[in-house]
Motif scaffolding. Sequence first.
Motif, mmCIF file in Angstrom:
data_model
loop_
_atom_site.group_PDB
_atom_site.id
_atom_site.type_symbol
_atom_site.label_atom_id
_atom_site.label_comp_id
_atom_site.label_asym_id
_atom_site.label_seq_id
_atom_site.Cartn_x
_atom_site.Cartn_y
_atom_site.Cartn_z
ATOM 1 N N TRP A 1 0.344 27.091 -20.124
ATOM 2 C CA TRP A 1 1.946 26.255 -20.524
ATOM 3 C C TRP A 1 2.857 27.331 -19.029
ATOM 4 O O TRP A 1 3.619 28.588 -19.904
ATOM 5 C CB TRP A 1 2.742 26.568 -21.548
ATOM 6 N N VAL A 2 3.450 26.615 -18.458
ATOM 7 C CA VAL A 2 3.090 28.414 -17.670
ATOM 8 C C VAL A 2 4.883 28.236 -17.061
ATOM 9 O O VAL A 2 5.775 27.622 -16.438
ATOM 10 C CB VAL A 2 3.424 27.627 -15.552
ATOM 11 N N LEU A 3 5.876 28.973 -17.839
ATOM 12 C CA LEU A 3 6.900 29.557 -18.445
ATOM 13 C C LEU A 3 8.181 29.189 -17.173
ATOM 14 O O LEU A 3 9.396 28.994 -17.144
ATOM 15 C CB LEU A 3 7.740 30.119 -19.358
ATOM 16 N N THR A 4 7.581 30.029 -16.352
ATOM 17 C CA THR A 4 8.539 30.257 -15.243
ATOM 18 C C THR A 4 8.437 29.555 -13.881
ATOM 19 O O THR A 4 8.487 29.171 -13.081
ATOM 20 C CB THR A 4 8.381 31.639 -14.479
ATOM 21 N N ALA A 5 7.955 27.935 -14.262
ATOM 22 C CA ALA A 5 7.131 26.889 -12.909
ATOM 23 C C ALA A 5 7.896 25.928 -13.921
ATOM 24 O O ALA A 5 8.730 25.853 -14.958
ATOM 25 C CB ALA A 5 5.833 26.725 -12.934
ATOM 26 N N VAL A 6 9.120 24.888 -12.644
ATOM 27 C CA VAL A 6 9.784 24.021 -12.895
ATOM 28 C C VAL A 6 8.937 22.635 -13.694
ATOM 29 O O VAL A 6 9.585 22.620 -15.121
ATOM 30 C CB VAL A 6 10.338 23.140 -12.115
ATOM 31 N N ASP A 7 7.487 22.825 -13.332
ATOM 32 C CA ASP A 7 7.447 21.601 -13.548
ATOM 33 C C ASP A 7 5.593 22.070 -15.122
ATOM 34 O O ASP A 7 5.364 21.322 -15.464
ATOM 35 C CB ASP A 7 6.635 21.171 -12.966
ATOM 36 N N GLY B 1 0.116 31.052 -28.954
ATOM 37 C CA GLY B 1 1.392 31.387 -28.746
ATOM 38 C C GLY B 1 1.288 32.776 -27.922
ATOM 39 O O GLY B 1 2.712 33.601 -28.840
ATOM 40 N N MET B 2 0.651 33.216 -27.544
ATOM 41 C CA MET B 2 0.460 34.477 -26.762
ATOM 42 C C MET B 2 0.936 34.442 -25.886
ATOM 43 O O MET B 2 1.396 32.574 -25.412
ATOM 44 C CB MET B 2 -0.808 35.170 -26.485
ATOM 45 N N ALA B 3 2.557 35.074 -24.747
ATOM 46 C CA ALA B 3 2.282 34.790 -23.565
ATOM 47 C C ALA B 3 2.277 36.309 -22.073
ATOM 48 O O ALA B 3 2.433 37.392 -22.733
ATOM 49 C CB ALA B 3 3.771 34.620 -23.409
ATOM 50 N N ILE B 4 1.799 36.151 -21.401
ATOM 51 C CA ILE B 4 1.646 36.940 -20.506
ATOM 52 C C ILE B 4 1.885 36.810 -18.878
ATOM 53 O O ILE B 4 1.784 35.599 -18.679
ATOM 54 C CB ILE B 4 -0.064 36.868 -20.231
ATOM 55 N N ALA B 5 2.113 37.832 -18.406
ATOM 56 C CA ALA B 5 2.431 37.678 -16.704
ATOM 57 C C ALA B 5 1.712 38.620 -16.059
ATOM 58 O O ALA B 5 0.806 38.835 -16.669
ATOM 59 C CB ALA B 5 4.466 38.465 -16.692
ATOM 60 N N ILE B 6 1.523 36.862 -15.065
ATOM 61 C CA ILE B 6 -0.412 37.699 -14.623
ATOM 62 C C ILE B 6 0.334 37.699 -12.799
ATOM 63 O O ILE B 6 1.568 36.785 -12.541
ATOM 64 C CB ILE B 6 -0.799 35.917 -14.350
ATOM 65 N N THR C 1 4.839 34.132 -15.732
ATOM 66 C CA THR C 1 5.325 33.729 -17.025
ATOM 67 C C THR C 1 4.071 32.583 -17.767
ATOM 68 O O THR C 1 5.018 31.605 -17.156
ATOM 69 C CB THR C 1 6.568 34.180 -18.105
ATOM 70 N N VAL C 2 3.717 33.384 -19.085
ATOM 71 C CA VAL C 2 2.090 31.584 -18.847
ATOM 72 C C VAL C 2 2.496 32.428 -20.440
ATOM 73 O O VAL C 2 2.480 33.138 -21.221
ATOM 74 C CB VAL C 2 1.461 32.142 -18.398
ATOM 75 N N ALA C 3 2.680 31.220 -21.411
ATOM 76 C CA ALA C 3 2.044 31.339 -22.710
ATOM 77 C C ALA C 3 1.022 30.549 -22.709
ATOM 78 O O ALA C 3 0.201 29.528 -22.233
ATOM 79 C CB ALA C 3 3.514 29.992 -23.223
#
Length: 271
Positions: free
Chosen positions: A251-257, A203-208, A242-244
């Motif tokens: 779960w790569v929220l900013t990748a279309v797939d 449930g955390m989300a981070i930007a790498i 941005t990854v959850a």
Amino acid sequence: MFGRRRFEVKTTDQLRHMRAAGLVVANALRAAAAATSPGATTADVDRAAARVIADAGAKPSFLGYHGYPAQVCVSVNDEVIHGIPGPRVLAVGDLVSIDCGAIVRGWHGDAAVTVACGGRTDDASARLSEVTKEALWAGIAAARVGATVGDIGHAVASTVAAAGEGYGIVDGFTGHGIGSAMHMDPDVPNVGRPGRGPRLVAGMAIAIEPMITLGGDDTDTLSDGWTVVTSTGARAAHWEHTVAITPAGPWVLTAVDGGGLADGVALASLG
Ligand code: MF3
Ligand code: CO
């Protein structure tokens, strides 16, 4: 663990909004990258992204952030991050990093890509961008429940080290937690020791966001108060997602797939 959460843990509904924001960012970056052509200005790149964000009914997160005057950052060649779009005309072979953020229902997405203007550049620049992207995906692969922020930094840095001599990992700038704000705890450095640092929970989300150069890790900020350039004048690349953190994996929220993880699988794993 101690009855007190150190970091914002998202509900599945909140992550749905972050996914929507992430897809807006992905589409805005695609349009911005397509606008990065010889003869275009960096302001044209900004406009291309802005149109996508507006058409989606989303809000640009950069505009007005600490007074930032545009919707994306466009950083060219020796510029690492935070380049302000303007009249600069792009030329074939320029190495252009584009960073974009959007907000949907109060939830943030943030990502960056590096592209070669005109689709070609010198071999060293092309390789630099590839290495930086590879380092990002190594960091993403390490972003698992039970792993630590140090594991991510270690994965990023060891990928850069394995790519050969001469690459610099930019000092003083890091990835970050993200959710109801663009920049939240924890910091997510591009260096780290395995097992060290905050532990990742579902449930955390981070930007790498690795920022890598063709020489040196020092930077200077230009007199515009924003543009960060390499001190050596060497070129730099910047890739970000941005990854959850989910039990089913990153779960790569900013990748279309989604980074290979289907939205339904990611959400179901979170309960
Ligand atoms: N998106 C950047 C980051 O990756 C921050 C942009 S700063 C802004 O953290 F001022 F341009 F918004
Ligand atoms: Co960021």
